[in-house]
Design an enzyme around this catalytic site. Structure first.
Site, PDB file in Angstrom:
ATOM      1  N   TYR A 265      69.726  44.383  88.759  1.00 14.53           N
ATOM      2  CA  TYR A 265      69.860  43.338  89.782  1.00 14.53           C
ATOM      3  C   TYR A 265      68.780  43.521  90.852  1.00 14.53           C
ATOM      4  CZ  TYR A 265      71.578  40.988  93.948  1.00 14.53           C
ATOM      5  OH  TYR A 265      71.667  40.204  95.064  1.00 14.53           O
TER       6      TYR A 265
HETATM    7  O1  UGA Z   1      73.500  43.999  99.908  1.00 21.19           O
HETATM    8  C1  UGA Z   1      73.235  43.441  98.881  1.00 21.19           C
HETATM    9  O2  UGA Z   1      72.136  43.017  98.701  1.00 21.19           O
HETATM   10  C2  UGA Z   1      74.248  43.284  97.790  1.00 21.19           C
HETATM   11  O3  UGA Z   1      75.544  43.411  98.359  1.00 21.19           O
HETATM   12  C3  UGA Z   1      76.590  43.410  97.447  1.00 21.19           C
HETATM   13  O4  UGA Z   1      76.523  44.579  96.663  1.00 21.19           O
HETATM   14  P1  UGA Z   1      77.359  45.833  97.146  1.00 21.19           P
HETATM   15  O5  UGA Z   1      76.853  46.325  98.452  1.00 21.19           O
HETATM   16  O6  UGA Z   1      77.357  46.796  96.017  1.00 21.19           O
HETATM   17  O7  UGA Z   1      78.797  45.207  97.431  1.00 21.19           O
HETATM   18  P2  UGA Z   1      80.200  45.441  96.727  1.00 21.19           P
HETATM   19  O8  UGA Z   1      80.121  45.308  95.278  1.00 21.19           O
HETATM   20  O9  UGA Z   1      81.182  44.616  97.449  1.00 21.19           O
HETATM   21  O10 UGA Z   1      80.498  46.985  97.063  1.00 21.19           O
HETATM   22  C4  UGA Z   1      80.696  47.388  98.395  1.00 21.19           C
HETATM   23  C5  UGA Z   1      80.891  48.884  98.454  1.00 21.19           C
HETATM   24  O11 UGA Z   1      82.104  49.214  97.791  1.00 21.19           O
HETATM   25  C6  UGA Z   1      81.889  50.235  96.834  1.00 21.19           C
HETATM   26  N1  UGA Z   1      82.852  50.029  95.740  1.00 21.19           N
HETATM   27  C7  UGA Z   1      82.721  48.983  94.903  1.00 21.19           C
HETATM   28  C8  UGA Z   1      83.624  48.773  93.901  1.00 21.19           C
HETATM   29  C9  UGA Z   1      84.696  49.643  93.734  1.00 21.19           C
HETATM   30  O12 UGA Z   1      85.540  49.501  92.825  1.00 21.19           O
HETATM   31  N2  UGA Z   1      84.806  50.680  94.602  1.00 21.19           N
HETATM   32  C10 UGA Z   1      83.910  50.914  95.594  1.00 21.19           C
HETATM   33  O13 UGA Z   1      84.063  51.874  96.361  1.00 21.19           O
HETATM   34  C11 UGA Z   1      80.429  50.113  96.441  1.00 21.19           C
HETATM   35  O14 UGA Z   1      79.929  51.346  96.026  1.00 21.19           O
HETATM   36  C12 UGA Z   1      79.802  49.666  97.755  1.00 21.19           C
HETATM   37  O15 UGA Z   1      79.486  50.776  98.528  1.00 21.19           O
HETATM   38  C13 UGA Z   1      76.539  42.167  96.553  1.00 21.19           C
HETATM   39  O16 UGA Z   1      77.474  42.248  95.511  1.00 21.19           O
HETATM   40  C14 UGA Z   1      75.169  41.920  95.989  1.00 21.19           C
HETATM   41  O17 UGA Z   1      75.149  40.677  95.331  1.00 21.19           O
HETATM   42  C15 UGA Z   1      74.189  41.941  97.137  1.00 21.19           C
HETATM   43  O18 UGA Z   1      72.939  41.648  96.752  1.00 21.19           O
END
Ligand code: UGA
EC number: 5.1.3.6
Length: 456
Positions: A265
């Site tokens: 991504y």
């Molecule tokens: O900042 C960005 O550019 C990205 O932000 C998000 O990606 P992400 O930060 O990974 O967001 P989430 O998937 O909501 O995860 C948030 C946090 O929760 C954590 N997480 C996720 C899933 C889970 O089951 N448990 C968990 O602790 C992840 O490691 C992360 O630190 C979006 O999903 C992306 O499309 C975007 O581009």
């Protein structure tokens, strides 16, 4: 009676010759008739073939004719019995009524208002930005393919919200060149806010090709159409905080390295930034990439952690909370949607015009990249505690090591460049933003239990 027998024989022979003569004439006539039928049938088949060929291969040089043909076929298919789409909005693509809707939606209602094509308008950020721009008096035409990466019903609900504000969403795919060209033929867009993309960091391991199709091929297709448009629009588009990848300098600044993406991504978003450079350099397109930092809020994306944590907590399901390999907390610079909308609008308002025309560059054009974050990272554990408080329910927490799935341990935005250039200043902290999200969530899904509805 040999004589008579001879006479009889010669009569029979004559009769037979006569009969054979008649048979010959008859067969020639039949032959003539059947060859005429054969000739006519061949002519007919040839005509049909020529027609079919002409329909399927319109002259390549006439892109408008090709577009019209394509749109006609699509409109035929989408109104036909075998249509897979139930949306009324797509049923008449290319027709006069459709063009009228496209024009009306794109026309500004204030002096010197913008005319913006918003891709991904039925998406989370796209729907919020479209509403904001429309309420301000700008012309907004939406574009979305309503794919099923997450619940399309939520996208339809956002579409209904936009339609109430007279924002029309054209249903189509970024890779549909003729449809995009048609839109630019009908409307001289001043700006494109390009938010359509395959989002999600971890899903890239499940379906890598979808990232290439949307974030690379789709983006290039849009740029191809935009570069050839007259006037060329200025383009503001969604990059991602994930481009910082394995960068260890903090907080993340636009000057830091972005050549170590941790997920496909992130790699496609980084590729987008390089592709933007190329189109700016060759064709004079004005391009601004916005690196969003984990955007959240009402009408959000069900694939994101804050959203499905809320759902799982309410359903009594356990949630995985990731920790780094060395057992540290994972943290994100969660950014509230209204702050992101202000950033997008600031970028649109300060975007300079593209310089090209007729597909040719006529001078140096603007090329920018900005962080849009909240500037205060919050550990995921803290996000869960806030949700527990708002939902009045304890989460079943399952602490696990972050799977090697493209995640990064930490994000933190330095937004001084966006502040300097268009006054970007985030104002909503995570607790306040999540309160608004939960309020929307319980209302949207009709949930009653122990939810504290404090705040606005
Ligand atoms: O900042 C960005 O550019 C990205 O932000 C998000 O990606 P992400 O930060 O990974 O967001 P989430 O998937 O909501 O995860 C948030 C946090 O929760 C954590 N997480 C996720 C899933 C889970 O089951 N448990 C968990 O602790 C992840 O490691 C992360 O630190 C979006 O999903 C992306 O499309 C975007 O581009």
């Amino acid at each position: 009676m040999p004589m008579s027998a001879t006479a009889d024989t010669s009569k029979t022979v004559k009769l037979e010759r006569y009969n054979s003569y008649l048979r010959k004439i008859h067969s020639t006539k039949v032959l003539n008739a059947s060859s005429k039928v054969l000739f006519r049938a061949t002519l007919l088949v040839a005509l049909v073939l020529v027609l079919l060929f002409a329909i399927n291969y319109p002259p390549l040089s006439d892109s408008r004719a090709a577009a019209a043909h394509h749109l006609h076929r699509r409109s035929f298919l989408s109104t036909g019995l075998f249509s897979s789409s139930s949306s009324s909005s797509s049923s008449s693509i290319g027709g006069a009524a459709w063009e009228k809707r496209v024009r009306q939606s794109s026309t500004a209602k204030r002096p010197r208002g913008l005319s913006v094509l918003v891709t991904g308008a039925a998406g989370f950020v796209g729907s919020h930005c479209s509403l904001y721009l429309r309420k301000r008096g700008d012309g907004v035409l939406g574009f979305d393919n309503f794919n099923d990466y997450y619940d399309p019903a939520l996208k339809r609900a956002r579409q209904a919200l936009l339609e109430k504000q007279q924002v029309f969403i054209v249903e189509g795919d970024l890779n549909d060149g003729p449809l995009l060209r048609k839109l630019f033929d009908v409307v001289p867009f001043t700006h494109v806010l390009h938010l359509a993309a395959q989002a999600g960091v971890r899903y890239a391991m499940k379906n890598p090709q979808s990232y290439i199709a949307s974030n690379i091929a789709g983006f290039v297709n849009l740029l191809e159409v935009a570069k050839a448009a007259n006037p060329q629009p200025a383009i503001v588009w969604a990059s991602s905080s994930s481009v910082y990848g394995l960068n260890t300098e903090n907080p993340f600044s636009e000057e830091h390295r972005t050549d170590q993406p941790a997920s496909l991504y992130a790699a496609t978003k980084k590729a987008g930034e390089e592709i933007a450079h190329t189109y700016n350099h060759i064709y004079g397109l004005s391009l601004t990439g916005l690196r969003f930092f984990t955007v959240y809020g009402p009408w959000g994306r069900p694939d994101m952690a804050y959203f499905f944590f809320t759902k799982d907590i309410l359903h009594g399901k356990s949630i995985d909370i990731y920790r780094t390999q060395d057992n540290q907390e994972v943290a994100r610079d969660f950014t509230y949607i209204d702050d992101i909308v202000k950033g997008c609008v600031g970028a649109l308002d300060t975007a300079e015009k593209s310089t090209g025309s007729g597909g040719k560059k006529r001078g140096q054009a603007q090329l920018r990249v900005y962080n849009l974050g909240n500037t205060s990272p919050v550990p995921v554990g803290r996000l869960v505690s806030i949700l527990e408080g708002l939902l009045g329910t304890k989460a079943k927490k399952h602490l696990i090591k972050m799977p090697r799935n493209g995640d990064v341990p930490y994000t933190h935005a330095n937004v001084s460049l966006a502040y300097k250039d268009f006054g970007y200043k985030p104002t909503t902290d995570l607790a306040a933003g999540l309160r608004k999200f939960v309020k929307w969530y319980v209302g949207y899904y009709g949930i009653q239990p122990r939810v504290k509805k404090g705040g606005s």
